[in-house]
Scaffold this motif. Structure first.
Motif, PDB file in Angstrom:
ATOM      1  N   ASN A  50      -1.534   4.420 -10.160  1.00  0.00           N
ATOM      2  CA  ASN A  50      -1.555   2.685 -10.058  1.00  0.00           C
ATOM      3  C   ASN A  50      -0.710   2.030 -11.320  1.00  0.00           C
ATOM      4  OD1 ASN A  50      -3.546   2.800  -7.996  1.00  0.00           O
ATOM      5  ND2 ASN A  50      -5.199   3.617  -9.620  1.00  0.00           N
ATOM      6  N   TRP A  51      -0.392   2.710 -12.349  1.00  0.00           N
ATOM      7  CA  TRP A  51       0.142   2.272 -13.433  1.00  0.00           C
ATOM      8  C   TRP A  51       1.809   2.530 -13.337  1.00  0.00           C
ATOM      9  CZ3 TRP A  51      -2.563  -0.884 -16.738  1.00  0.00           C
ATOM     10  CH2 TRP A  51      -3.845  -0.628 -16.631  1.00  0.00           C
ATOM     11  N   GLY A  52       2.153   3.175 -12.464  1.00  0.00           N
ATOM     12  CA  GLY A  52       3.797   3.554 -12.446  1.00  0.00           C
ATOM     13  C   GLY A  52       4.640   2.480 -11.896  1.00  0.00           C
ATOM     14  N   LYS A  53       5.715   2.572 -11.568  1.00  0.00           N
ATOM     15  CA  LYS A  53       6.818   1.878 -10.913  1.00  0.00           C
ATOM     16  C   LYS A  53       6.332   1.392  -9.408  1.00  0.00           C
ATOM     17  CE  LYS A  53      11.695   1.266  -9.695  1.00  0.00           C
ATOM     18  NZ  LYS A  53      11.440   0.772  -8.536  1.00  0.00           N
ATOM     19  N   LEU A  54       6.235   0.017  -9.215  1.00  0.00           N
ATOM     20  CA  LEU A  54       5.657  -0.235  -8.076  1.00  0.00           C
ATOM     21  C   LEU A  54       6.391   0.295  -6.824  1.00  0.00           C
ATOM     22  CD1 LEU A  54       3.869  -2.732  -7.668  1.00  0.00           C
ATOM     23  CD2 LEU A  54       5.634  -4.191  -7.055  1.00  0.00           C
ATOM     24  N   PRO A  55       5.804   0.692  -5.867  1.00  0.00           N
ATOM     25  CA  PRO A  55       6.386   1.658  -5.012  1.00  0.00           C
ATOM     26  C   PRO A  55       6.964   0.678  -3.608  1.00  0.00           C
ATOM     27  CG  PRO A  55       4.150   1.521  -4.256  1.00  0.00           C
ATOM     28  CD  PRO A  55       4.473   0.715  -5.789  1.00  0.00           C
ATOM     29  N   VAL A  56       7.321  -0.459  -3.988  1.00  0.00           N
ATOM     30  CA  VAL A  56       7.844  -1.260  -2.958  1.00  0.00           C
ATOM     31  C   VAL A  56       8.411  -2.437  -3.519  1.00  0.00           C
ATOM     32  CG1 VAL A  56       5.843  -2.394  -2.564  1.00  0.00           C
ATOM     33  CG2 VAL A  56       7.411  -2.497  -0.420  1.00  0.00           C
ATOM     34  N   ASP A  57       9.658  -2.879  -2.985  1.00  0.00           N
ATOM     35  CA  ASP A  57      10.288  -4.047  -3.407  1.00  0.00           C
ATOM     36  C   ASP A  57       9.902  -5.384  -2.892  1.00  0.00           C
ATOM     37  OD1 ASP A  57      12.143  -5.991  -4.058  1.00  0.00           O
ATOM     38  OD2 ASP A  57      13.959  -4.939  -3.704  1.00  0.00           O
ATOM     39  N   VAL A  58       9.020  -5.895  -3.729  1.00  0.00           N
ATOM     40  CA  VAL A  58       8.394  -7.168  -3.205  1.00  0.00           C
ATOM     41  C   VAL A  58       9.192  -8.066  -2.692  1.00  0.00           C
ATOM     42  CG1 VAL A  58       6.513  -6.737  -4.767  1.00  0.00           C
ATOM     43  CG2 VAL A  58       8.042  -8.248  -5.250  1.00  0.00           C
ATOM     44  N   GLU A  59      10.583  -8.221  -3.034  1.00  0.00           N
ATOM     45  CA  GLU A  59      11.654  -9.376  -2.688  1.00  0.00           C
ATOM     46  C   GLU A  59      11.723  -8.999  -1.236  1.00  0.00           C
ATOM     47  OE1 GLU A  59      14.520  -9.743  -5.416  1.00  0.00           O
ATOM     48  OE2 GLU A  59      13.351 -10.486  -7.302  1.00  0.00           O
ATOM     49  N   GLN A  60      11.701  -7.791  -0.855  1.00  0.00           N
ATOM     50  CA  GLN A  60      12.129  -7.384   0.549  1.00  0.00           C
ATOM     51  C   GLN A  60      10.997  -7.420   1.395  1.00  0.00           C
ATOM     52  OE1 GLN A  60      14.794  -4.107   0.245  1.00  0.00           O
ATOM     53  NE2 GLN A  60      16.406  -5.132  -0.644  1.00  0.00           N
ATOM     54  N   LEU A  61       9.802  -7.488   1.156  1.00  0.00           N
ATOM     55  CA  LEU A  61       8.408  -7.283   1.911  1.00  0.00           C
ATOM     56  C   LEU A  61       8.293  -8.472   2.427  1.00  0.00           C
ATOM     57  CD1 LEU A  61       6.390  -5.081   2.497  1.00  0.00           C
ATOM     58  CD2 LEU A  61       5.157  -5.933   0.524  1.00  0.00           C
ATOM     59  N   ASP A  62       8.085  -8.375   3.820  1.00  0.00           N
ATOM     60  CA  ASP A  62       7.770  -9.642   4.691  1.00  0.00           C
ATOM     61  C   ASP A  62       6.208  -9.743   4.804  1.00  0.00           C
ATOM     62  OD1 ASP A  62      10.480 -10.347   6.293  1.00  0.00           O
ATOM     63  OD2 ASP A  62      10.257  -8.218   6.230  1.00  0.00           O
ATOM     64  N   ALA A  63       5.464  -8.720   5.010  1.00  0.00           N
ATOM     65  CA  ALA A  63       4.239  -8.977   4.958  1.00  0.00           C
ATOM     66  C   ALA A  63       3.220  -7.775   4.906  1.00  0.00           C
ATOM     67  CB  ALA A  63       3.844  -9.282   6.639  1.00  0.00           C
ATOM     68  N   VAL A  64       1.925  -8.049   4.471  1.00  0.00           N
ATOM     69  CA  VAL A  64       1.112  -7.000   4.223  1.00  0.00           C
ATOM     70  C   VAL A  64      -0.096  -7.251   5.291  1.00  0.00           C
ATOM     71  CG1 VAL A  64      -0.684  -6.065   2.864  1.00  0.00           C
ATOM     72  CG2 VAL A  64       1.499  -6.922   1.920  1.00  0.00           C
ATOM     73  N   ILE A  65      -0.332  -5.990   5.991  1.00  0.00           N
ATOM     74  CA  ILE A  65      -1.631  -5.947   7.091  1.00  0.00           C
ATOM     75  C   ILE A  65      -2.590  -4.846   6.680  1.00  0.00           C
ATOM     76  CG2 ILE A  65      -2.185  -5.593   9.582  1.00  0.00           C
ATOM     77  CD1 ILE A  65       0.904  -5.826  10.276  1.00  0.00           C
ATOM     78  N   LEU A  66      -3.864  -5.548   6.579  1.00  0.00           N
ATOM     79  CA  LEU A  66      -4.883  -4.661   6.123  1.00  0.00           C
ATOM     80  C   LEU A  66      -5.678  -4.373   7.274  1.00  0.00           C
ATOM     81  CD1 LEU A  66      -6.729  -6.318   2.826  1.00  0.00           C
ATOM     82  CD2 LEU A  66      -4.768  -4.572   3.145  1.00  0.00           C
ATOM     83  N   THR A  67      -6.057  -2.769   7.092  1.00  0.00           N
ATOM     84  CA  THR A  67      -7.104  -2.330   8.279  1.00  0.00           C
ATOM     85  C   THR A  67      -8.475  -2.727   7.759  1.00  0.00           C
ATOM     86  OG1 THR A  67      -7.316  -0.246   6.983  1.00  0.00           O
ATOM     87  CG2 THR A  67      -5.445  -0.441   8.583  1.00  0.00           C
TER      88      THR A  67
END
Length: 458
Positions: A50-67
Motif C-alpha cells: 500500500n505504501w509502495g510505488k503507485l502501481p498505475v500511471d494515473v495520468e493514463q487512467l481513463d476510469a475506475v469501475i468498482l465491483t
C-alpha cells in the motif's frame, strides 16, 4: 499499428495469489481502465505494498469501475486520488454509499492508530502516518458516477460496460465489459447460491474472457443452518456466564448477525441477552438497507427485526461502559479479521477469561489476528502488548458471503459457450489451484491462475 488490431492487455496489480488489494488493469493502445482499487490487508509484506510505488500511471487512467464497497476492493481509492487521479469512479448507488462509509471509517482508524502509536511509542516509524485521511476521502467521493444494474455505460471508443448483481453484499456487481468486439466478465466477489440477505448472483451465458474469484475454491461451506450454529454458541457461552464477542465485517455480515440473533431471541431459542452493536460503520450500513430495498431480499419487517432491541454503541466512551457491565452479553464489533477497530479493546479485556467466547464468522486472511485466533494462537499482540488467549475461540462457516467451490461450479455451469480463457484471482494459492483443477477436469475449460504484475496479452 491499427489501435483495434493491437492486443488487449490484462494486468493484475493486486488480488492475485492473495485475497486482498484487488486491482485489475485492462488496457488497449488508446485507453486504460481499472477494475477495483483495493487496499492490501493481512501479512506485513502485503500491507507494505500500500505504501509502495503507485502501481498505475494515473495520468493514463481513463476510469475506475468498482465491483463493490469492501475495503479490499475500494480501499486504495483515496491514495489514487491523492496521487493525482481525477477521472470517474463508476459504481452502483449502494456501492457508492457503502464505500463512503467504509473509506471514512478506514481513514478514521488510520488516523487514530497513528495518533496512538505516536503517543505510546509502539511504532518503528517516526512519526507514524496514516495512508490517507478523511480529507483524502472528501476529495474521492465527488468522483463517483452511479449506474443501475443492466445499464450499459459507454466509456470511450474502446470500452463499454454494465453491472449485473453478484449477490455478495449490498450493491455488489459483476462487471460485464465489452472491448473491441470481445466480452470480458469480472465476477468481483461472487455471492452464495441461496444468500441470507441478498438475491442470488445473476447467471451469465457467455464471455470471451472471464476473471473469477477463488476465495473458497478449495472448500465447501457448512450445510448446518446458521441459526442452529449461532444458537448453540450463544447458549453455550451463556451457560458459562461469559461474554460472546463477534468480530464482524460491517457490510452484510453485521446485518446477518443482527437478523439471526433477534430472530432467535423472538423464538426464545436463546435467552434475552443484551446485544451491543459496536461498529459505527456497521450502524451506518444497516441504515442503508432501508434506502436500497431493491438490492436485497429482506422485507420491511425483517429490516426492522435487525435492529430490534439492539443497543447501538457509537462513541468509544460507550464501549468502555459496555466492557464494565457485568453478566453475559453479546458484542458485535469491527473488524471482521480483527485487524483494527473497536473489537481490539474488547479482546484486550476479555481474551484472558475462559468463560468468554470469541466467534469468528468470516474469512480470515493470513497474517491477520483473526487467522491467528482461528489457528489456535496462545497469545495475541494488541496495541504493542501480548495477551494470553484463554477465551474459547469458535468459528461458524455457514455465514460466508463468498460462493464456495460447489457454488462457483454451479454458476459456471450456466455458461453456454466456453470462454477463450478463464483467469482465477482473489484466492490463496491452494484455493485457486484446487478450483483450477476442478474446472479443468469437469468443464474442460482453459484456466490460468492470475499472477501479480504479469501482463497477459489477449
Amino acid at each position: 499499428m491499427n489501435p483495434e488490431s493491437a492486443p488487449i492487455q490484462l494486468e493484475f496489480l493486486g488480488g492475485a495469489g492473495t485475497v486482498t488489494g484487488s486491482k485489475i488493469l485492462i488496457r488497449t493502445q488508446r485507453h486504460r481502465v481499472l477494475i477495483d482499487c483495493g487496499m492490501f490487508q493481512g501479512l506485513k509484506q502485503l500491507r507494505l505494498l500500500n505504501w509502495g510505488k503507485l502501481p498505475v500511471d494515473v495520468e493514463q487512467l481513463d476510469a475506475v469501475i468498482l465491483t463493490h464497497g469492501h475495503l479490499d476492493h475500494c480501499g486504495y481509492l483515496p491514495v489514487l486520488v491523492k496521487n493525482g487521479y481525477s477521472g470517474p469512479i463508476h459504481a452502483t448507488t449502494p456501492t457508492r454509499d457503502v464505500a463512503d462509509v467504509i473509506l471514512r471509517d478506514s481513514a478514521r482508524i488510520q488516523e487514530e492508530d497513528a495518533l496512538q502509536a505516536n503517543k505510546y511509542g509502539y511504532t518503528k516509524h517516526r512519526p507514524a502516518r496514516p495512508l490517507y485521511t478523511e480529507e483524502d476521502v472528501d476529495r474521492t467521493m465527488p468522483l463517483f458516477e452511479i449506474h443501475n444494474a443492466g445499464e450499459w455505460v459507454i466509456l470511450n471508443e474502446d470500452f463499454k460496460f454494465c453491472f449485473r448483481n453478484s449477490g455478495h453484499i449490498l450493491g455488489s456487481a459483476i462487471v460485464e465489459l465489452k472491448c473491441q468486439g470481445h466480452k470480458f466478465v469480472f465476477s468481483g466477489d461472487l455471492g452464495r447460491r441461496r444468500p441470507l440477505l441478498m438475491e442470488p448472483p445473476a447467471l451469465l451465458r457467455d464471455a470471451d474472457f472471464l476473471v473469477l474469484e477463488s476465495t473458497y475454491g478449495d472448500r465447501l461451506h457448512s450445510q448446518i443452518s446458521a441459526y442452529e450454529e449461532m444458537a448453540e454458541v450463544v447458549n453455550h457461552t451463556y451457560e458459562k456466564g461469559g461474554v460472546l464477542v463477534i468480530p464482524s465485517f460491517a457490510v452484510e455480515r453485521a446485518q446477518e448477525l443482527l437478523l439471526i440473533l433477534n430472530t432467535l431471541r423472538e423464538e426464545k431459542s436463546i435467552p434475552p441477552i443484551p446485544i451491543y452493536l459496536d461498529t459505527p460503520m456497521g450502524i451506518d450500513v444497516t441504515e442503508l438497507y432501508l434506502h436500497h430495498r431493491e438490492w436485497h431480499s429482506l422485507s420491511d419487517s425483517e429490516c426492522e427485526t435487525m435492529m430490534r432491541d439492539v443497543q447501538v454503541v457509537r462513541q468509544f466512551e460507550q464501549s468502555l461502559r459496555v466492557l464494565d457491565k457485568k453478566g453475559p452479553k453479546i458484542v458485535i464489533a469491527g473488524s471482521g479479521m480483527v485487524t483494527g477497530g473497536r473489537v481490539l479493546y474488547y479482546l484486550e479485556r476479555l481474551l484472558g477469561g475462559k468463560e468468554n467466547t470469541i466467534l469468528l464468522v468470516g474469512f480470515q486472511a493470513p497474517g491477520t489476528r483473526g487467522n491467528l485466533l482461528r489457528s489456535g494462537a496462545n497469545e495475541l499482540k494488541i496495541h504493542g502488548n501480548y495477551h494470553k488467549v484463554l477465551a474459547e475461540v469458535r468459528q461458524i462457516g455457514s455465514l460466508s458471503a463468498h460462493a464456495d467451490q460447489g457454488e462457483l461450479m454451479w454458476w459456471l455451469s450456466h455458461f453456454k459457450e466456453v470462454p477463450l480463457q478463464t483467469f482465477l484471482n482473489h484466492g490463496e494459492a491452494q484455493a485457486s489451484e484446487a478450483l483450477r483443477l476442478k474446472i479443468t477436469d469437469e468443464l474442460n475449460w482453459p484456466v490460468t491462475i492470475a499472477q501479480m504484475g504479469v501482463t497477459y496479452e489477449l
